[in-house]
Motif scaffolding. Structure first.
Motif, mmCIF file in Angstrom:
data_model
loop_
_atom_site.group_PDB
_atom_site.id
_atom_site.type_symbol
_atom_site.label_atom_id
_atom_site.label_comp_id
_atom_site.label_asym_id
_atom_site.label_seq_id
_atom_site.Cartn_x
_atom_site.Cartn_y
_atom_site.Cartn_z
ATOM 1 N N UNK A 108 -7.693 8.654 -6.740
ATOM 2 C CA UNK A 108 -8.710 8.557 -7.708
ATOM 3 C C UNK A 108 -9.258 7.154 -7.421
ATOM 4 N N UNK A 109 -8.457 6.394 -7.442
ATOM 5 C CA UNK A 109 -8.825 4.779 -7.275
ATOM 6 C C UNK A 109 -8.968 4.161 -6.121
ATOM 7 N N UNK A 110 -9.543 4.904 -5.205
ATOM 8 C CA UNK A 110 -9.906 4.411 -3.829
ATOM 9 C C UNK A 110 -10.619 3.049 -3.835
ATOM 10 N N UNK A 111 -11.738 3.270 -4.699
ATOM 11 C CA UNK A 111 -12.643 1.890 -4.641
ATOM 12 C C UNK A 111 -11.953 0.550 -4.878
ATOM 13 N N UNK A 112 -10.984 0.807 -5.933
ATOM 14 C CA UNK A 112 -10.358 -0.483 -6.294
ATOM 15 C C UNK A 112 -9.435 -0.820 -5.134
ATOM 16 N N UNK A 113 -8.802 0.326 -4.720
ATOM 17 C CA UNK A 113 -7.851 0.098 -3.720
ATOM 18 C C UNK A 113 -8.455 -0.795 -2.717
ATOM 19 N N UNK A 114 -9.594 -0.420 -2.239
ATOM 20 C CA UNK A 114 -10.388 -0.896 -1.068
ATOM 21 C C UNK A 114 -10.728 -2.416 -1.259
ATOM 22 N N UNK A 115 -10.913 -2.797 -2.476
ATOM 23 C CA UNK A 115 -11.462 -4.217 -2.936
ATOM 24 C C UNK A 115 -10.074 -4.919 -2.793
ATOM 25 N N UNK A 116 -8.846 -4.404 -3.089
ATOM 26 C CA UNK A 116 -7.631 -5.151 -3.060
ATOM 27 C C UNK A 116 -7.137 -5.682 -1.731
ATOM 28 N N UNK A 131 1.006 -1.123 -0.042
ATOM 29 C CA UNK A 131 -0.067 -0.014 -0.197
ATOM 30 C C UNK A 131 0.834 1.205 0.027
ATOM 31 N N UNK A 132 0.459 2.361 -0.398
ATOM 32 C CA UNK A 132 1.170 3.378 -0.389
ATOM 33 C C UNK A 132 0.617 4.530 -1.314
ATOM 34 N N UNK A 133 1.321 5.864 -1.422
ATOM 35 C CA UNK A 133 0.796 6.647 -2.138
ATOM 36 C C UNK A 133 1.374 6.485 -3.836
ATOM 37 N N UNK A 134 1.073 7.210 -4.614
ATOM 38 C CA UNK A 134 1.347 6.825 -5.956
ATOM 39 C C UNK A 134 2.714 7.182 -6.234
ATOM 40 N N UNK A 135 3.388 6.398 -7.055
ATOM 41 C CA UNK A 135 4.719 6.484 -7.380
ATOM 42 C C UNK A 135 5.725 6.420 -6.155
ATOM 43 N N UNK A 188 2.883 14.785 3.120
ATOM 44 C CA UNK A 188 1.368 14.995 3.008
ATOM 45 C C UNK A 188 0.624 13.688 2.142
ATOM 46 N N UNK A 189 1.406 13.368 1.063
ATOM 47 C CA UNK A 189 0.977 12.292 0.386
ATOM 48 C C UNK A 189 0.904 10.778 1.150
ATOM 49 N N UNK A 190 2.110 10.736 1.624
ATOM 50 C CA UNK A 190 2.366 9.739 2.571
ATOM 51 C C UNK A 190 1.047 9.498 3.756
ATOM 52 N N UNK A 191 1.175 10.640 4.577
ATOM 53 C CA UNK A 191 0.142 10.865 5.437
ATOM 54 C C UNK A 191 -1.390 10.480 4.866
ATOM 55 N N UNK A 192 -1.539 10.894 3.725
ATOM 56 C CA UNK A 192 -3.070 10.880 3.178
ATOM 57 C C UNK A 192 -3.337 9.466 3.042
ATOM 58 N N UNK A 193 -2.269 8.799 2.402
ATOM 59 C CA UNK A 193 -2.381 7.382 2.027
ATOM 60 C C UNK A 193 -2.412 6.810 3.550
ATOM 61 N N UNK A 194 -2.068 6.862 4.225
ATOM 62 C CA UNK A 194 -1.785 6.104 5.484
ATOM 63 C C UNK A 194 -3.043 6.086 6.185
ATOM 64 N N UNK A 195 -3.660 7.391 6.208
ATOM 65 C CA UNK A 195 -4.955 7.475 6.703
ATOM 66 C C UNK A 195 -5.855 6.865 6.030
ATOM 67 N N UNK A 244 -6.018 3.242 7.004
ATOM 68 C CA UNK A 244 -6.654 2.886 8.223
ATOM 69 C C UNK A 244 -8.242 2.895 7.950
ATOM 70 N N UNK A 245 -8.557 4.112 7.107
ATOM 71 C CA UNK A 245 -9.970 4.120 6.992
ATOM 72 C C UNK A 245 -10.380 2.945 6.190
ATOM 73 N N UNK A 246 -9.970 2.488 5.307
ATOM 74 C CA UNK A 246 -10.399 1.190 4.542
ATOM 75 C C UNK A 246 -10.289 -0.108 5.077
ATOM 76 N N UNK A 247 -9.392 -0.183 6.209
ATOM 77 C CA UNK A 247 -9.338 -1.303 7.137
ATOM 78 C C UNK A 247 -10.690 -1.215 8.093
ATOM 79 N N UNK A 248 -10.605 -0.189 8.461
ATOM 80 C CA UNK A 248 -11.786 0.130 9.367
ATOM 81 C C UNK A 248 -13.056 -0.425 8.786
ATOM 82 N N UNK A 249 -13.277 -0.094 7.579
ATOM 83 C CA UNK A 249 -14.606 -0.403 6.924
ATOM 84 C C UNK A 249 -14.635 -1.893 6.809
#
Lengths: 170, 320
Positions: free
Chosen positions: B84-92, B18-22, B111-118, B121-126
């Motif tokens: 943009x691809x959060x829905x597919x990220x969540x599926x994986x 997992x992690x931010x783009x690029x 900021x990108x790292x933090x946003x991705x880490x957050x 956690x959100x996706x795991x919580x779901x």
């Protein structure tokens, strides 16, 4: 209150020999009745559970991962359309086609077939097989957990040795 | 989640990068595919765009070999990093047993790292999961770049739980295997714990109670502007490079940077909130407060008693 350990144990799929024998019997019946090429049972995480028929040189692990991914994406589409999920998916090729059937809550049945049979036959018998398999899974999930799943006591030590052997230090 | 198949004598685990783009997730998989012992990996499958950006996932099956008589396999996936691809990220992410969070060490990328880490956690919580149930290893990638955060800065910003972290230059293959080895070990240890009733080798991840939230050094001003809109607190740190230490052997030179501001994740913003979110112990100050109340009461009682004694003795004196 459900603890983390209990949560994980419930979430984990454990298949014993007797479970897989029962599943294989259903898959083999379905194979003959539908005249399909092969049937692969896959859990929703993309791990293969068992298979029946001729898989030839199909890369089963990759197929399993892609089937799970494809199903997950389609379920999301269903959700956006207000459906809970699509229980059957069908991908048609020139020679071979594949049908995915949801089995219970946790597994998918991928049926590969060619021109020897028809989508109607596959769909008809897949429904029957899916119901039988769902009952088997219900039995598996309702049975009380075994005190020791069968993993050896030396699993942890053996795992460490395997990791050291596999990942040679840089 | 892990599948244990006694018919095939197999254990299957799912690991997600997992992690931010690029940040280098796909590069990690490419290196594992290229460097793993022959025959231990299957095909590397990528569902990518024309521009080679991951669209859905990359997939690599890895066969560790026999562990206590069971063929042990890891199905390794990457997620698309773009927001943009959060829905597919969540599926994986569904059903994952372990996660490698690949963070970009380049200054300005926090900021990108933090946003991705957050987002992780959100996706795991779901899925009803937290870091007590899924193993996590942080990989600080691109350590060879000339202007990178120090490890202390990376840890302060991203590693609130004290989970293992690895430095890496995935492009050159450095740090790729140690990261995977660490996570694979944690996943198998967790499996062992759940299935053989073995005692825990390490305490599960619990959120660290932090009086002073994240200290982040030297994030570029542009990066700070791009910080998550859900951020709630601004921390200013002066001369972030003062505490920086050059990374020996990596050719990394830490340079002085101006004072900056960064908006960290909201989970750090309130003491106790973070712990509750991660299933950790929530601080309970009530008992201490009660003890203080009793002490104050006793002191007041003593003062009142002394006053009454003086008044009464004075009254007696007057009478006599």
């Amino acid at each position: 209150m459900v603890t983390d350990s209990e949560h994980l144990r419930e979430a984990r799929l454990v298949f014993y020999q007797e479970d897989v024998d029962r599943i294989n019997a259903v898959l083999n019946d379905f194979l003959k009745l539908s005249d399909s090429k092969c049937n692969i049972l896959i859990d929703k995480e993309g791990h293969m559970v068992t298979k029946a028929g001729t898989t030839g040189d199909i890369n089963l692990q990759s197929v399993a991962a892609l089937v799970a991914g494809s199903y997950a994406a389609t379920r999301e589409m269903a959700r956006l359309l207000g459906e809970e999920e699509f229980s059957v998916l069908f991908h048609q090729g020139k020679k071979d086609s594949i049908q995915l059937t949801l089995v219970g809550d946790r597994t998918l049945l991928a049926t590969v077939f060619d021109e020897r049979t028809t989508i109607g036959m596959v769909r008809l018998y897949a429904k029957e097989a899916s119901d039988k398999l769902a009952k088997i899974f219900k039995d598996i999930l309702s049975r009380p957990p075994r005190p020791n799943s069968g993993l050896g006591d030396d699993f942890s030590k053996s795992a460490k040795g395997a990791l050291d052997f596999f990942f040679v230090d840089e | 989640m892990v599948q244990i198949n006694f018919s095939l004598r197999e254990v299957n685990c799912k690991i997600v990068y997992y992690g931010p783009g690029l940040s280098g997730k796909t590069t990690n998989l490419e290196i594992i595919h290229a460097k793993a012992p022959k025959g231990s990996t299957g095909d590397l499958t990528s569902i990518a765009t024309e521009g080679d950006r991951t669209l859905f996932f990359d997939f690599l099956p890895l066969d560790l070999g026999q562990v206590a008589g069971m063929k042990t396999r890891f199905q390794i996936y990457t997620v698309p990093g773009q927001v943009y691809y959060n829905s597919t990220r969540k599926l994986v992410l569904q059903g994952s047993d372990g996660i490698v969070f690949v963070a970009d060490s380049k200054r300005g990328k926090m900021p990108e790292n933090l946003e991705s880490l957050e987002n992780l956690l959100e996706n795991l919580k779901e899925y009803g999961l937290d870091l007590n149930q899924v193993s996590l290893v942080l990989q600080y990638n691109k350590r060879d770049l000339p202007d990178v955060y120090t490890i202390d800065e990376m840890n302060a910003a991203l590693n609130k739980w004290g989970v293992p972290h690895c430095e890496a230059v995935a492009r050159d293959g450095h740090g790729v295997f140690p990261t995977l080895k660490k996570l694979a070990g944690m996943v198998l240890e967790s499996l062992n714990r759940q299935h053989t009733g073995a005692p825990a080798a390490a305490t599960p991840v619990k959120a660290r109670e932090q009086k002073v939230p994240v200290q982040v050094g030297a994030v570029g001003a542009a990066g700070a502007q791009a910080a998550s809109p859900r951020a709630t607190q601004t921390i200013r740190v002066g001369a972030g490079a003062q505490g920086a230490r050059p990374q020996a052997g990596r050719g990394v030179a830490a340079s002085a940077a101006p004072a900056i501001s960064v908006k960290p994740m909201p989970i750090n913003s309130a003491r106790g909130t973070h712990a509750a979110a991660m299933g950790g112990p929530v601080p309970q100050p009530q008992r201490a407060r009660k003890g203080r109340g009793i002490l104050v009461g006793l002191i007041l009682l003593a003062v009142a008693g002394a006053g009454a004694y003086l008044w009464f003795s004075g009254l007696l004196k007057d009478l006599l």
